[in-house]
Design an enzyme around this catalytic site. Structure first.
Site, PDB file in Angstrom:
ATOM      1  N   TYR A 199       5.061  17.162   8.139  1.00  0.00           N
ATOM      2  CA  TYR A 199       4.837  16.261   7.008  1.00  0.00           C
ATOM      3  C   TYR A 199       3.336  16.055   6.742  1.00  0.00           C
ATOM      4  O   TYR A 199       2.545  15.837   7.682  1.00  0.00           O
ATOM      5  CB  TYR A 199       5.498  14.891   7.245  1.00  0.00           C
ATOM      6  N   GLY A 200       2.970  16.032   5.495  1.00  0.00           N
ATOM      7  CA  GLY A 200       1.600  15.890   4.986  1.00  0.00           C
ATOM      8  C   GLY A 200       0.566  15.243   5.884  1.00  0.00           C
ATOM      9  O   GLY A 200      -0.249  15.920   6.509  1.00  0.00           O
ATOM     10  N   SER A 250      -2.485   1.127   2.162  1.00  0.00           N
ATOM     11  CA  SER A 250      -1.547   2.075   1.573  1.00  0.00           C
ATOM     12  C   SER A 250      -0.532   1.296   0.734  1.00  0.00           C
ATOM     13  O   SER A 250      -0.149   0.186   1.089  1.00  0.00           O
ATOM     14  CB  SER A 250      -0.807   2.848   2.667  1.00  0.00           C
ATOM     15  N   CYS A 252      -0.870  -0.009  -2.348  1.00  0.00           N
ATOM     16  CA  CYS A 252      -1.363  -1.082  -3.219  1.00  0.00           C
ATOM     17  C   CYS A 252      -1.907  -0.522  -4.528  1.00  0.00           C
ATOM     18  O   CYS A 252      -2.595  -1.236  -5.271  1.00  0.00           O
ATOM     19  CB  CYS A 252      -2.452  -1.879  -2.521  1.00  0.00           C
ATOM     20  N   LYS A 254      -3.936   2.471  -5.136  1.00  0.00           N
ATOM     21  CA  LYS A 254      -5.278   3.071  -5.199  1.00  0.00           C
ATOM     22  C   LYS A 254      -5.339   4.212  -6.209  1.00  0.00           C
ATOM     23  O   LYS A 254      -6.269   4.314  -6.995  1.00  0.00           O
ATOM     24  CB  LYS A 254      -5.682   3.598  -3.822  1.00  0.00           C
ATOM     25  N   THR A 255      -4.318   5.085  -6.156  1.00  0.00           N
ATOM     26  CA  THR A 255      -4.332   6.229  -7.067  1.00  0.00           C
ATOM     27  C   THR A 255      -4.275   5.744  -8.518  1.00  0.00           C
ATOM     28  O   THR A 255      -4.963   6.274  -9.387  1.00  0.00           O
ATOM     29  CB  THR A 255      -3.169   7.186  -6.740  1.00  0.00           C
ATOM     30  N   ASN A 256      -3.478   4.697  -8.774  1.00  0.00           N
ATOM     31  CA  ASN A 256      -3.389   4.165 -10.140  1.00  0.00           C
ATOM     32  C   ASN A 256      -4.722   3.594 -10.603  1.00  0.00           C
ATOM     33  O   ASN A 256      -5.151   3.823 -11.731  1.00  0.00           O
ATOM     34  CB  ASN A 256      -2.308   3.077 -10.233  1.00  0.00           C
ATOM     35  N   ASN A 374       8.774   7.961   0.084  1.00  0.00           N
ATOM     36  CA  ASN A 374       7.447   8.496   0.404  1.00  0.00           C
ATOM     37  C   ASN A 374       7.340   9.963  -0.009  1.00  0.00           C
ATOM     38  O   ASN A 374       6.577  10.723   0.577  1.00  0.00           O
ATOM     39  CB  ASN A 374       7.163   8.334   1.905  1.00  0.00           C
ATOM     40  N   ASP A 503      -5.250  -2.925 -17.248  1.00  0.00           N
ATOM     41  CA  ASP A 503      -5.951  -4.189 -17.472  1.00  0.00           C
ATOM     42  C   ASP A 503      -6.818  -4.601 -16.282  1.00  0.00           C
ATOM     43  O   ASP A 503      -7.656  -5.501 -16.405  1.00  0.00           O
ATOM     44  CB  ASP A 503      -4.940  -5.290 -17.839  1.00  0.00           C
ATOM     45  N   ASN A 504      -6.628  -3.947 -15.143  1.00  0.00           N
ATOM     46  CA  ASN A 504      -7.518  -4.229 -14.012  1.00  0.00           C
ATOM     47  C   ASN A 504      -8.975  -3.927 -14.368  1.00  0.00           C
ATOM     48  O   ASN A 504      -9.901  -4.441 -13.748  1.00  0.00           O
ATOM     49  CB  ASN A 504      -7.091  -3.421 -12.778  1.00  0.00           C
TER      50      ASN A 504
HETATM   51  C1  OXD Z   1      -1.885   6.553   2.993  1.00  0.00           C
HETATM   52  C2  OXD Z   1      -1.972   7.789   2.199  1.00  0.00           C
HETATM   53  O1  OXD Z   1      -2.851   5.779   2.966  1.00  0.00           O
HETATM   54  O2  OXD Z   1      -1.063   8.619   2.275  1.00  0.00           O
HETATM   55  O3  OXD Z   1      -0.863   6.324   3.649  1.00  0.00           O
HETATM   56  O4  OXD Z   1      -2.982   7.969   1.503  1.00  0.00           O
HETATM   57 MN    MN Z   2      -4.510   6.550   1.905  1.00  0.00          MN
END
Ligand code: OXD
Ligand code: MN
Length: 596
Positions: A199-200, A250, A252, A254-256, A374, A503-504
């Protein structure tokens, strides 16, 4: 062989002698070689082509059912001294751990191919970049590493013929036995061992293992920082771009945030947002004294569920080509992908993530998930519509502000600014998030996650805070300003008050104004807050009173956050004994005095 570097050659020889593969293939990074590996993975069933008209270059992979996430309880930091791993990491001595692992690797690749992947974390040619070499028996790993890092001959050119400064990563899938799964870091040996996972986060050793755990240790010794932070740029209508880093636990968003779409009020004026990174930042003081950041990665390993045209259109578009999907659901009619939250139309003719053919809507109605919560996309950064023009800049980008945050229903206000770097370090050290209904276990339980580094700091977190303080000394008045945000305050019915998503940016604008001395602030016991009218609410259906609410500081709940049995700040700090920097204790006492 792709290199004359004797250190690399000697280590690969050692790995071959240990794992005894039938064949060794060096990954040169060429399209021909990678394409041949894709075809091979398809021929063995390890991976599958998706609809090449709708999703060109996209592939699908399913992991073992017992192997779907990072495994913190099986992740180790093996420093010589236990106290160097600290109370927040699992530890065994290097000697004991090698004694345990070496027999497990012995002959583990018999009859298989060992792939040797040279890769650079960070742009080729950057003084901030570092090289790793991962050996693995998985083509899936090779193809993911190709997206997430800069692989191939160019990485060895970056390393040179003499250097010994590369991180050694050994990965073997073995039997995928979760009782024998180990993700192990030897910071003093510059090496990582991963076994019994496919897994990743457990096997793409450039990411959490190198770019956070090993790199945080290197950064402490070499005077820089490896952080669990996104990097984004905001360009004003005059064409000037300011950059911020932000650390959130994780899950929350971040990517958005990294890919946010400016709300109309800013878009119409010509503001733009640029993504430099969505997960990891390496930060160094530049010749000009300021703090500069690179994203060591080259792609995004994002959580698929919840990604949609509203939450993150840029991420969705990023995954439309050259992407590997893992553990999402399949639409068998179109050979495309689906996950919860993509849209309201789960495929009728579906394959759920474990591989069973099901009727999607019925399956969901019965309480099941089609995609694993996930499940992931591995997508090239260059696909991202808002990827920063500075993405490959070897200098990185200068950072104006560092933003911490977490998921708090009541305690933390929408935004506040720390009084100075030392206080900002304290603010990062007390970060916490509350568990949501989405995860197993009780709802609303506070988990301390300092700087969002709890599972990723490769050494004693007390020493890590001291390193933050030392960096602040070095940066002096050139240091970025430090802020804390919370998008997740809820009303009495449990509904989110702040609209979030694009809007953030309204909050980021106040942050940048503060950095440029353009906005006032109100002093509170926890730090500087905006005047409610300084948060731009044009175009929102909320009032200044809502902002006032979002900024309120409830002294009692702050005191409770400090003293709460088990999860409070004091209980957390107590774990560090004399590794807790005096400054942190002083900051906590000062906060208590201001709240009293
Ligand atoms: C994590 C991620 O923080 O996959 O879990 O980036
Ligand atoms: Mn991460």
């Amino acid at each position: 062989m792709l290199t004359n570097n004797k250190n690399v050659l000697a280590w690969v020889d050692e790995m071959v002698a240990l794992c005894k593969p039938a064949k060794v293939v060096w990954i040169d990074g060429s399209d021909e070689q990678l394409q041949a590996l894709r075809e091979e993975a398809v021929s063995t069933g390890e991976m599958m082509w998706l609809n090449q008209e709708k999703l060109p270059g996209c592939m699908y992979h399913r992991t073992a059912v017992n192997d779907v996430a990072r495994v913190e309880d099986r992740t180790f930091i093996c420093s010589t001294k236990k106290e160097d791993a600290g109370p927040t990491n699992n530890w065994k001595s290097p000697q004991e751990m090698h004694g345990l692992l070496t027999p497990m690797y012995y002959g583990v690749m018999e009859g298989k191919t060992m792939y040797v992947i040279p890769y650079s974390m960070g742009p080729i040619g950057s003084k901030m970049s570092k090289v790793g070499v991962e050996v693995t028996d998985s083509i899936y790993v090779v193809l993911n590493m190709d997206i997430m890092t800069r692989v191939g001959k160019r990485a060895f050119e970056q390393l040179g013929d003499e250097s010994n400064d590369f991180v050694r990563g050994l990965h073997a899938k073995a039997d995928l036995d979760d009782k024998k799964r180990y993700i192990v870091h030897f910071p003093e040996e510059n090496s990582i061992c991963s076994i019994n996972s496919g897994y990743g986060g457990n096997v793409l050793l450039g990411k959490k293992c190198f770019a956070l755990r090993i790199a945080s240790y290197q950064g402490k010794n070499e005077g820089w920082m490896a952080e669990h932070m996104l990097i984004l740029g905001i360009e004003n209508p005059q064409g000037e771009t300011k950059y911020v880093c932000a650390a959130f636990p994780s899950a929350c968003g971040k990517t958005n945030l990294a890919m946010l779409i400016p709300p109309e009020v800013y878009a119409k004026q010509g503001y733009k947002v640029w993504t430099v990174g969505d997960d990891i930042a390496w930060l160094r003081q530049g010749d000009d004294g300021r703090l500069w950041a690179i994203n060591p990665e080259n792609g995004f390993f994002g959580v698929a569920p919840g990604t949609n045209l509203k939450s993150n259109p840029n991420a969705l578009h990023t995954t439309e080509k050259g992407t590997i999907f893992t553990n999402v659901a399949l639409n068998n009619d179109t050979n495309t992908v689906w996950w919860e939250g993509l849209d309201k139309n789960p495929p009728v003719n579906a394959t759920e993530w474990k591989g069973a053919k099901v009727n999607g809507p019925e399956y969901i109605a019965a309480g099941n998930k089609l995609a694993h919560p996930n499940s992931r996309f591995t997508a090239p950064a260059k696909n991202c519509p808002c990827v920063s023009p500075e993405f490959d800049n070897p200098q990185g980008v200068p950072i104006s502000a560092i933003i911490f945050g977490g998921r708090r229903a009541k305690t933390a206000p929408l935004v506040y600014q720390s009084f100075d770097w030392k206080h900002g370090t304290f603010v990062g050290s007390i970060m916490a998030s509350e568990t949501t209904a989405a995860a197993a276990g009780a709802v609303g339980v506070v988990r301390r996650d300092p700087m969002a580094m709890l599972p990723f700091c490769g050494y004693n977190m007390g020493d890590y805070w001291q390193h933050w303080l030392d960096m602040g000394e070095k940066l002096g008045d050139k240091a970025p300003k430090i802020f804390n945000v919370n998008w997740f305050r809820t009303d009495d019915e449990g509904h989110f008050i702040w609209p979030g998503f694009g809007d953030n940016m309204r909050v980021l604008m106040w942050i940048l104004d503060r950095c440029e001395g353009k906005a006032d602030a109100v002093e509170t016991p926890i730090g500087y807050e905006p005047k409610p009218e300084d948060i731009n609410i044009e175009g929102l259906d909320i009032t200044v009173d809502t902002i006032k609410d979002l900024l309120s500081v409830d002294k009692e709940s702050w005191m409770d956050d400090i003293t709460h049995e088990g999860t409070g700040i004091e209980a957390f700090y107590a774990k560090f004994g004399d590794k807790l920097p005096c400054e942190m204790r002083k900051q906590l006492d000062a906060l208590k005095a201001r709240l009293a």
